[in-house]
Write an enzyme that holds these catalytic residues in place. Structure first.
Site, mmCIF file in Angstrom:
data_model
loop_
_atom_site.group_PDB
_atom_site.id
_atom_site.type_symbol
_atom_site.label_atom_id
_atom_site.label_comp_id
_atom_site.label_asym_id
_atom_site.label_seq_id
_atom_site.Cartn_x
_atom_site.Cartn_y
_atom_site.Cartn_z
ATOM 1 N N HIS A 157 0.864 -1.193 0.000
ATOM 2 C CA HIS A 157 0.000 0.000 0.000
ATOM 3 C C HIS A 157 0.895 1.236 0.000
ATOM 4 O O HIS A 157 1.479 1.551 -1.020
ATOM 5 C CB HIS A 157 -0.930 -0.071 1.218
ATOM 6 C CG HIS A 157 -2.019 0.948 1.254
ATOM 7 N ND1 HIS A 157 -2.332 1.766 0.234
ATOM 8 C CD2 HIS A 157 -2.879 1.278 2.254
ATOM 9 C CE1 HIS A 157 -3.341 2.568 0.572
ATOM 10 N NE2 HIS A 157 -3.692 2.292 1.799
ATOM 11 N N HIS A 168 -3.090 -2.519 -9.756
ATOM 12 C CA HIS A 168 -4.013 -1.833 -8.841
ATOM 13 C C HIS A 168 -5.288 -2.661 -8.747
ATOM 14 O O HIS A 168 -5.733 -3.254 -9.719
ATOM 15 C CB HIS A 168 -4.342 -0.415 -9.351
ATOM 16 C CG HIS A 168 -4.862 0.467 -8.278
ATOM 17 N ND1 HIS A 168 -6.175 0.455 -7.892
ATOM 18 C CD2 HIS A 168 -4.245 1.364 -7.489
ATOM 19 C CE1 HIS A 168 -6.347 1.318 -6.918
ATOM 20 N NE2 HIS A 168 -5.198 1.890 -6.642
ATOM 21 N N ASP A 183 2.366 5.019 -7.402
ATOM 22 C CA ASP A 183 3.651 4.909 -6.687
ATOM 23 C C ASP A 183 4.852 4.748 -7.607
ATOM 24 O O ASP A 183 5.991 4.826 -7.159
ATOM 25 C CB ASP A 183 3.588 3.714 -5.725
ATOM 26 C CG ASP A 183 2.619 4.006 -4.598
ATOM 27 O OD1 ASP A 183 1.575 3.337 -4.518
ATOM 28 O OD2 ASP A 183 2.873 4.954 -3.839
HETATM 29 C C1 SDX Z 1 -1.689 2.053 -3.581
HETATM 30 O O1 SDX Z 1 -6.435 0.772 -3.062
HETATM 31 C C2 SDX Z 1 -5.906 1.940 -3.353
HETATM 32 O O2 SDX Z 1 -6.557 2.858 -3.797
HETATM 33 C C3 SDX Z 1 -4.437 2.051 -3.047
HETATM 34 C C4 SDX Z 1 -3.812 3.332 -3.557
HETATM 35 C C5 SDX Z 1 -4.358 4.529 -2.830
HETATM 36 O O3 SDX Z 1 -4.291 5.629 -3.382
HETATM 37 O O4 SDX Z 1 -4.755 4.358 -1.644
HETATM 38 O O5 SDX Z 1 -4.053 3.495 -4.944
HETATM 39 C C6 SDX Z 1 -2.302 3.364 -3.331
HETATM 40 O O6 SDX Z 1 -1.577 1.303 -2.652
HETATM 41 C C7 SDX Z 1 -1.272 1.681 -4.988
HETATM 42 C C8 SDX Z 1 -0.723 0.221 -5.098
HETATM 43 C C9 SDX Z 1 0.723 0.211 -4.625
HETATM 44 N N1 SDX Z 1 1.233 -1.185 -4.521
HETATM 45 C C10 SDX Z 1 2.123 -1.666 -5.374
HETATM 46 O O7 SDX Z 1 2.547 -1.067 -6.368
HETATM 47 C C11 SDX Z 1 2.620 -3.068 -5.018
HETATM 48 C C12 SDX Z 1 2.618 -3.935 -6.273
HETATM 49 N N2 SDX Z 1 1.233 -4.104 -6.677
HETATM 50 C C13 SDX Z 1 0.591 -5.358 -6.277
HETATM 51 O O8 SDX Z 1 0.943 -5.798 -4.990
HETATM 52 C C14 SDX Z 1 -0.889 -5.365 -6.596
HETATM 53 O O9 SDX Z 1 -1.037 -4.919 -7.868
HETATM 54 C C15 SDX Z 1 -1.856 -4.601 -5.722
HETATM 55 C C16 SDX Z 1 -1.711 -4.957 -4.290
HETATM 56 C C17 SDX Z 1 -1.674 -3.137 -5.891
HETATM 57 C C18 SDX Z 1 -3.264 -4.964 -6.190
HETATM 58 O O10 SDX Z 1 -3.374 -6.302 -5.977
HETATM 59 P P1 SDX Z 1 -4.744 -7.093 -6.323
HETATM 60 O O11 SDX Z 1 -5.762 -6.243 -6.958
HETATM 61 O O12 SDX Z 1 -5.126 -7.837 -5.108
HETATM 62 O O13 SDX Z 1 -4.253 -7.997 -7.483
HETATM 63 P P2 SDX Z 1 -3.773 -9.446 -7.229
HETATM 64 O O14 SDX Z 1 -2.718 -9.424 -6.154
HETATM 65 O O15 SDX Z 1 -4.978 -10.294 -7.037
HETATM 66 O O16 SDX Z 1 -3.062 -9.757 -8.595
HETATM 67 C C19 SDX Z 1 -3.814 -10.170 -9.708
HETATM 68 C C20 SDX Z 1 -2.777 -10.857 -10.579
HETATM 69 C C21 SDX Z 1 -1.987 -11.920 -9.834
HETATM 70 O O17 SDX Z 1 -1.561 -12.870 -10.797
HETATM 71 P P3 SDX Z 1 -2.445 -14.235 -11.000
HETATM 72 O O18 SDX Z 1 -2.509 -14.890 -9.629
HETATM 73 O O19 SDX Z 1 -3.807 -13.790 -11.461
HETATM 74 O O20 SDX Z 1 -1.669 -15.009 -12.031
HETATM 75 O O21 SDX Z 1 -1.800 -9.899 -11.021
HETATM 76 C C22 SDX Z 1 -0.531 -10.231 -10.463
HETATM 77 C C23 SDX Z 1 -0.771 -11.196 -9.326
HETATM 78 O O22 SDX Z 1 0.333 -12.058 -9.168
HETATM 79 N N3 SDX Z 1 0.045 -8.965 -9.989
HETATM 80 C C24 SDX Z 1 1.302 -8.625 -10.171
HETATM 81 C C25 SDX Z 1 1.413 -7.341 -9.625
HETATM 82 N N4 SDX Z 1 0.232 -6.965 -9.120
HETATM 83 C C26 SDX Z 1 -0.619 -7.982 -9.348
HETATM 84 N N5 SDX Z 1 2.352 -9.277 -10.722
HETATM 85 C C27 SDX Z 1 3.518 -8.615 -10.751
HETATM 86 N N6 SDX Z 1 3.710 -7.373 -10.259
HETATM 87 C C28 SDX Z 1 2.676 -6.714 -9.688
HETATM 88 N N7 SDX Z 1 2.875 -5.482 -9.224
#
Ligand code: SDX
Length: 429
Positions: A268, A307, A363
């Site tokens: 996050h 996201h 981010d």
């Molecule tokens: C913020 O919610 C908000 O509004 C948050 C925010 C705000 O303003 O408050 O926007 C701020 O927190 C932005 C996000 C910052 N985090 C990151 O950049 C960390 C990396 N991102 C991931 O951890 C992820 O994308 C999340 C946590 C942001 C979102 O995760 P989800 O929606 O739960 O997606 P998921 O984990 O279910 O992933 C879906 C698929 C998975 O693959 P499969 O199991 O379907 O094969 O996408 C893949 C994940 O492995 N995936 C990624 C990835 N994010 C998701 N693979 C590689 N790199 C990534 N960054």
């Protein structure tokens, strides 16, 4: 027009149930009526990360993840980033309308005259270990503030809420800057009421022996826009934490401490810190393919990508990318920017990222700007917390005022543990 309802057939009994559809939702409690017999508890909905569950009605922030839309109280983020200031946006997010010039002047006066913290809070910050992470200091200090303002428990009183809201928005930058100065062994710099909200923060962070800190207006504006972009984001993890903890009717300082703790997490608010460490680890463009391979093999996340809601692009990332160019005109270009641009170029044309709908989020570029503004990496999530304070408080107050539907949060569970069994004496185990 077709009736706004859902007919559910329970194939276990052949019975049908009609559920009303309101605002694109069906009332989850109605599923409890679906039973196989009088002793049946009834059905629940199972949604472990609340991926598809609306927990509140809100009028603060609207996001359309497919279209990359973000609006605060109906105003597009692009227009606010271009034309507004953080304090004006904080007023909008909290009060629902843009302030008149008189209202804005009073708001700025009120915030400016609450920036000083109690000397015992300063000593509390000074008591942390020298290398304490500033998010840990912020979380502990904001929680401790509930003991300095015991009347804040009177959350039903609108004037009392307004006073705590002013205090929190005003003092968050002071606490953040004092935590930073403590971590580098520097004396704290007290607020300078002649400066704007964001310029004063930079003064408290960077002022040395000069009589008056002279901030670069371009850099002040860049940071102010970053604060605007981070002010609110509907029901994200940290805001949900504030709502859940606040639903017990605790004071706002304790509720916000919960939000800060949630934002501390690397998925996050800790993401921009993790992006920078990822770019530093990559080191050079020729190492990018190796990381892409690890991400595809699910051995690593591409920090700053993906996201829960935005499945095409994060509108904030687009604005921040433009901001980066403005900042790098004034400060030495961050060498990691070229790695970030190449990583984005490669990822955006790679089928894996397209299929997984992984695009740069807020981010991905913000950390590069913060680093170029000479913020240490562990201060990045603290900057996010300063900005999100207005959103957290707006969401907290909206929850407090929604007495009809917002009661203490108490989710259900699916129990899969051991069945009832008798206690076994230790000699018989
Ligand atoms: C913020 O919610 C908000 O509004 C948050 C925010 C705000 O303003 O408050 O926007 C701020 O927190 C932005 C996000 C910052 N985090 C990151 O950049 C960390 C990396 N991102 C991931 O951890 C992820 O994308 C999340 C946590 C942001 C979102 O995760 P989800 O929606 O739960 O997606 P998921 O984990 O279910 O992933 C879906 C698929 C998975 O693959 P499969 O199991 O379907 O094969 O996408 C893949 C994940 O492995 N995936 C990624 C990835 N994010 C998701 N693979 C590689 N790199 C990534 N960054």
């Amino acid at each position: 027009m077709a009736e706004e309802s859902l007919t559910v057939r329970d194939n276990r009994t052949g019975k049908e149930y009609v559920l009303p559809i309101t605002n694109g939702t069906v009332p989850a409690p109605k599923f409890r009526d679906i039973k196989t017999g009088p002793d049946d508890f009834g059905l629940m909905c199972y949604d472990p990360a609340l991926n598809n569950t609306a927990v509140c009605k809100s009028r603060i922030t609207y996001i359309d993840g497919d279209k990359g839309i973000l609006e605060y109280r109906g105003y597009p983020i692009e227009q606010l980033a271009e034309k507004s200031t953080y304090l004006e946006v904080a007023y909008l997010v909290l009060h629902g309308e843009l302030p008149t010039s008189e209202q804005l002047k009073q708001w700025i006066h009120d915030i400016t005259h609450h920036t000083i913290i109690h000397e015992n809070i300063k000593r509390f910050i000074g008591s942390f270990h020298h290398d304490a992470h500033p998010m840990g200091i912020l979380c502990g200090t904001v929680g401790a503030m509930s003991t300095f303002y015991p009347s804040a428990k009177n959350i039903e009183d609108s004037e009392c809420r307004a006073l705590q809201i002013r205090r929190l928005i005003a003092k968050m930058p002071t606490i953040a800057a004092f935590a930073y100065r403590h971590s580098v062994g520097m004396p704290v710099v007290y607020p300078d009421n002649d400066l704007s909200y964001t310029a004063n923060f930079l003064s408290m962070m960077n002022k040395m022996t000069e009589l008056k800190y002279q901030p670069d207006p371009v850099l002040v504006r860049a940071l102010d826009v970053l604060f605007i972009l981070h002010a609110d984001h509907e029901q994200n993890c940290s805001t949900s934490a504030v709502r859940v903890v606040g639903s017990s009717r605790v004071d706002p300082y304790s509720a916000l401490a919960a939000g800060i703790a949630a934002l501390y997490g690397p998925l996050h608010g800790g993401a921009n810190e993790a992006v920078l460490r990822m770019l530093q680890e990559i080191g050079s463009k020729d190492k990018i393919p190796a990381l892409i391979r690890k991400v595809k093999a699910k051995e690593a996340l591409l920090m700053g990508f993906g996201h829960r809601v935005y499945k095409n692009f994060d509108p904030r990332a687009k604005i921040i990318k433009v901001l980066a160019d403005q900042v790098f005109d004034r400060v030495p270009r961050n060498p990691l920017l070229d790695i970030a641009l190449e990583l984005e170029r490669i990822a955006l044309q790679d089928d894996y990222f397209i299929q997984h709908k992984l695009y740069p989020n807020v981010d991905f570029y913000s950390g590069l700007i913060y680093q170029s503004l000479r913020f240490p990496v562990d201060m990045f999530p603290v900057l996010f917390a300063i900005a999100r304070t207005s959103g957290w408080l707006a969401q907290w107050e909206e929850m407090i005022l929604d007495e009809k539907e917002q009661r203490i949060a108490r989710p259900r569970q699916v129990y899969l543990g051991a069945k009832r069994r008798e206690y076994v004496a230790i000699e018989k185990r």
